[in-house]
Scaffold this motif. Sequence first.
Motif, PDB file in Angstrom:
ATOM      1  N   ASP A   1       0.716  -1.192  -0.018  1.00 15.15           N
ATOM      2  CA  ASP A   1       0.082  -0.039   0.039  1.00 15.15           C
ATOM      3  C   ASP A   1       0.862   1.288   0.063  1.00 15.15           C
ATOM      4  N   ILE A   2       1.852   1.291   0.885  1.00 13.51           N
ATOM      5  CA  ILE A   2       2.861   2.422   0.852  1.00 13.51           C
ATOM      6  C   ILE A   2       3.523   2.729  -0.229  1.00 13.51           C
ATOM      7  N   ASP A   3       4.233   1.509  -0.798  1.00 15.34           N
ATOM      8  CA  ASP A   3       5.050   1.597  -2.057  1.00 15.34           C
ATOM      9  C   ASP A   3       4.047   2.186  -3.360  1.00 15.34           C
ATOM     10  N   GLU A   4       2.824   1.728  -3.163  1.00 11.26           N
ATOM     11  CA  GLU A   4       1.779   2.049  -4.401  1.00 11.26           C
ATOM     12  C   GLU A   4       1.620   3.779  -4.054  1.00 11.26           C
ATOM     13  N   LEU A   5       1.332   3.971  -2.730  1.00 14.66           N
ATOM     14  CA  LEU A   5       0.899   5.462  -2.578  1.00 14.66           C
ATOM     15  C   LEU A   5       2.136   6.410  -2.978  1.00 14.66           C
ATOM     16  N   LEU A   6       3.393   6.009  -2.488  1.00 15.80           N
ATOM     17  CA  LEU A   6       4.343   6.804  -2.916  1.00 15.80           C
ATOM     18  C   LEU A   6       5.044   6.832  -4.217  1.00 15.80           C
ATOM     19  N   ALA A   7       4.548   5.629  -4.977  1.00 14.80           N
ATOM     20  CA  ALA A   7       4.811   5.761  -6.606  1.00 14.80           C
ATOM     21  C   ALA A   7       3.949   6.608  -7.184  1.00 14.80           C
ATOM     22  N   SER A   8       2.583   6.411  -6.682  1.00 15.74           N
ATOM     23  CA  SER A   8       1.661   7.426  -7.364  1.00 15.74           C
ATOM     24  C   SER A   8       2.073   8.805  -7.257  1.00 15.74           C
ATOM     25  N   LEU A   9       2.137   9.301  -5.967  1.00 15.39           N
ATOM     26  CA  LEU A   9       2.841  10.751  -5.461  1.00 15.39           C
ATOM     27  C   LEU A   9       3.755  11.191  -6.307  1.00 15.39           C
ATOM     28  N   GLU A  10       4.636  10.179  -6.633  1.00 12.18           N
ATOM     29  CA  GLU A  10       6.085  10.605  -7.394  1.00 12.18           C
ATOM     30  C   GLU A  10       5.739  10.790  -8.694  1.00 12.18           C
ATOM     31  N   SER A  11       4.885   9.860  -9.213  1.00 12.88           N
ATOM     32  CA  SER A  11       4.598   9.921 -10.720  1.00 12.88           C
ATOM     33  C   SER A  11       3.957  11.148 -11.412  1.00 12.88           C
ATOM     34  N   ASN A  12       2.734  11.357 -10.438  1.00 12.42           N
ATOM     35  CA  ASN A  12       1.655  12.436 -11.031  1.00 12.42           C
ATOM     36  C   ASN A  12       1.259  12.666  -9.475  1.00 12.42           C
ATOM     37  N   TYR A  13       1.806  13.863  -9.026  1.00 14.17           N
ATOM     38  CA  TYR A  13       1.399  14.580  -7.855  1.00 14.17           C
ATOM     39  C   TYR A  13       0.115  15.243  -7.717  1.00 14.17           C
ATOM     40  N   LEU A  14      -0.325  15.924  -8.712  1.00 18.74           N
ATOM     41  CA  LEU A  14      -1.690  16.592  -8.762  1.00 18.74           C
ATOM     42  C   LEU A  14      -2.881  15.435  -8.876  1.00 18.74           C
ATOM     43  N   GLY A  15      -2.467  14.669  -9.528  1.00 20.75           N
ATOM     44  CA  GLY A  15      -3.389  13.350  -9.959  1.00 20.75           C
ATOM     45  C   GLY A  15      -3.626  12.391  -8.442  1.00 20.75           C
ATOM     46  N   TRP A  16      -2.660  12.338  -7.774  1.00 24.49           N
ATOM     47  CA  TRP A  16      -2.549  11.578  -6.430  1.00 24.49           C
ATOM     48  C   TRP A  16      -3.413  12.622  -5.626  1.00 24.49           C
ATOM     49  N   ALA A  17      -3.013  13.891  -5.556  1.00 21.05           N
ATOM     50  CA  ALA A  17      -3.679  14.900  -4.549  1.00 21.05           C
ATOM     51  C   ALA A  17      -5.432  14.787  -4.905  1.00 21.05           C
ATOM     52  N   ALA A  18      -5.709  14.761  -6.220  1.00 25.17           N
ATOM     53  CA  ALA A  18      -7.169  14.996  -6.570  1.00 25.17           C
ATOM     54  C   ALA A  18      -7.910  13.587  -6.216  1.00 25.17           C
ATOM     55  N   THR A  19      -7.000  12.307  -6.330  1.00 27.18           N
ATOM     56  CA  THR A  19      -7.651  11.167  -5.772  1.00 27.18           C
ATOM     57  C   THR A  19      -7.706  10.862  -4.217  1.00 27.18           C
ATOM     58  N   MET A  20      -6.885  11.174  -3.555  1.00 21.38           N
ATOM     59  CA  MET A  20      -6.347  10.902  -2.351  1.00 21.38           C
ATOM     60  C   MET A  20      -7.056  11.808  -1.166  1.00 21.38           C
ATOM     61  N   ALA A  21      -7.276  13.132  -1.517  1.00 19.84           N
ATOM     62  CA  ALA A  21      -7.831  14.012  -0.659  1.00 19.84           C
ATOM     63  C   ALA A  21      -8.925  13.940  -0.323  1.00 19.84           C
ATOM     64  N   PRO A  22      -9.885  13.469  -0.959  1.00 20.38           N
ATOM     65  CA  PRO A  22     -11.332  13.109  -0.524  1.00 20.38           C
ATOM     66  C   PRO A  22     -11.579  11.867   0.198  1.00 20.38           C
ATOM     67  N   VAL A  23     -10.261  10.918   0.067  1.00 19.56           N
ATOM     68  CA  VAL A  23     -10.340   9.718   0.625  1.00 19.56           C
ATOM     69  C   VAL A  23      -9.671  10.049   2.286  1.00 19.56           C
ATOM     70  N   ILE A  24      -8.759  10.988   2.173  1.00 12.28           N
ATOM     71  CA  ILE A  24      -8.234  11.338   3.444  1.00 12.28           C
ATOM     72  C   ILE A  24      -9.329  12.255   4.224  1.00 12.28           C
ATOM     73  N   MET A  25      -9.978  13.098   3.638  1.00  8.75           N
ATOM     74  CA  MET A  25     -10.994  13.806   4.367  1.00  8.75           C
ATOM     75  C   MET A  25     -12.266  12.956   4.919  1.00  8.75           C
ATOM     76  N   GLY A  26     -12.701  11.900   4.105  1.00 16.03           N
ATOM     77  CA  GLY A  26     -13.518  11.141   4.514  1.00 16.03           C
ATOM     78  C   GLY A  26     -14.999  11.523   4.804  1.00 16.03           C
ATOM     79  N   THR A  27     -15.475  12.771   3.929  1.00 15.19           N
ATOM     80  CA  THR A  27     -16.785  13.213   4.019  1.00 15.19           C
ATOM     81  C   THR A  27     -17.367  13.343   2.789  1.00 15.19           C
ATOM     82  N   PRO A  28     -17.753  12.198   2.050  1.00 12.53           N
ATOM     83  CA  PRO A  28     -18.671  12.273   0.927  1.00 12.53           C
ATOM     84  C   PRO A  28     -19.664  13.059   0.643  1.00 12.53           C
ATOM     85  N   ASP A  29     -20.287  13.349   1.858  1.00  6.84           N
ATOM     86  CA  ASP A  29     -21.714  14.147   2.098  1.00  6.84           C
ATOM     87  C   ASP A  29     -21.440  15.675   2.079  1.00  6.84           C
ATOM     88  N   ARG A  30     -20.154  15.832   2.314  1.00  4.80           N
ATOM     89  CA  ARG A  30     -19.621  17.509   2.204  1.00  4.80           C
ATOM     90  C   ARG A  30     -18.313  17.406   1.352  1.00  4.80           C
TER      91      ARG A  30
END
Length: 283
Positions: free
Chosen positions: A155-184
């Motif tokens: 999981d960590i290796d995949e997370l870091l690889a995604s962040l390093e290869s496409n940071y903006l794409g990683w941010a757009a994907t991961m931020a809603p998961v980290i926030m955890g508030t799909p209703d907001r």
Amino acid sequence: MRSARRHVIDTDGRMVPVDVQRRNNVVVTGRADGPTLLLAHGFGCDQHLWRLVAPRLAERFRVVLFDHTGAGKSDRSAWSAQRYASLDAYAEDVLLLCRELDLREVVLVGHSVSSMIGVLAANREPDRFAGLVLLAPSPRYLDDDGYRGGFSRDDIDELLASLESNYLGWAATMAPVIMGTPDRPELGEELTNSFCQTDPAIARVFARATFLSDNRADLAAVTVPTLVVDSAQDAIAPPEVGRYVRDQIPGSTLVTLDTTGHCPQLSAPEAVVDAISVFTDAL
């Protein structure tokens, strides 16, 4: 505030002067005669993510806000990959800031990775701190024998690889998961924007320092009163982690908020303010 010069060791081993207040965009607000709260933000963020809790805390406390070196409106020229490859440098920055402002009897409120930065700082100079509030903490993100951090090595290796290869794409994907508030969804968008404002080169180094860290052994050395605050559901730091931190820090207490996500200062600001206030009032 005074404007003094502190020193750090640069990558060549030389002592160089640092204007801490400028480097870390220090902002002091609230009651000058109140207990001092030092709010430390997490990975990919800056002091703006305290925007919903800082004004309420400032009604009763002296509130010190800052940006970690390399984040927000800090002096990014002061950042180097070598110095900030571990959390130790961030802890030293916190102590430099405390010395610069002559802060004593401080309650450090650390969010996410800054909870462990706070632990490191308090262990180095415990007499400077009245207490710690560890908000959504994790001493280790990787699972281990007898320990659930929430992530496998893959999981960590995949997370870091995604962040390093496409940071903006990683941010757009991961931020809603980290926030955890799909209703907001506006909160996920706010965190995405915060991530996207971070220099990708700095984010890559900080991500490795964060997600590959292991500060479990540092918990037992904490001697200051400590409050652990976590969410009932958190994709980054599951409830087992909060209980582990509580069990490892002598005399600490745990408050689990009835909320979801890794950023309760945005999703449940009133509850976070109440937890901090009750803890600080009791010191």
